[in-house]
Design a protein around this motif. Structure first.
Motif: not given
Length: 100
Positions: A20-22, A38-42, A45-46, A52-56
């Protein structure tokens, strides 16, 4: 949340906080600013693909914590209430929507 869920999320929090900091370092000052979503969505998505959803969920918790801290800093430095800072942010969003 139950204890198992807490532990699962806690294990991935350091890595996702670092990513997140990067991401924020890359987004701050990005031109044109329209590239920010766009960059945040990338990045989202990664994280989704890897964790998975836990990461989000961890990504959202991290961003919410940092955003809240910065809103408090802006409020204190500008001698405005949290609500006034949030009102200014909301107005900026409304103005941006009106320009579309």
């Amino acid at each position: 949340m139950d204890e198992e869920e807490d532990l699962r999320l806690a294990r991935m929090t350091p890595e996702i906080s670092r990513r997140t900091l990067v991401m924020l370092r890359g987004l701050a000052g990005l031109e044109p600013p329209e590239r920010v979503p766009e960059d945040a969505m990338a990045v989202a998505d990664e994280i989704l693909a890897e964790h998975g959803t836990d990461g989000l969920r961890v990504l959202v918790m991290t961003l919410a914590s940092w955003a809240t801290a910065q809103i408090e800093n802006v409020a204190e430095l500008s001698r405005r209430s949290h609500e006034a800072v949030l009102d200014a942010m909301e107005l900026a969003c409304l103005e941006a929507g009106a320009e579309e």
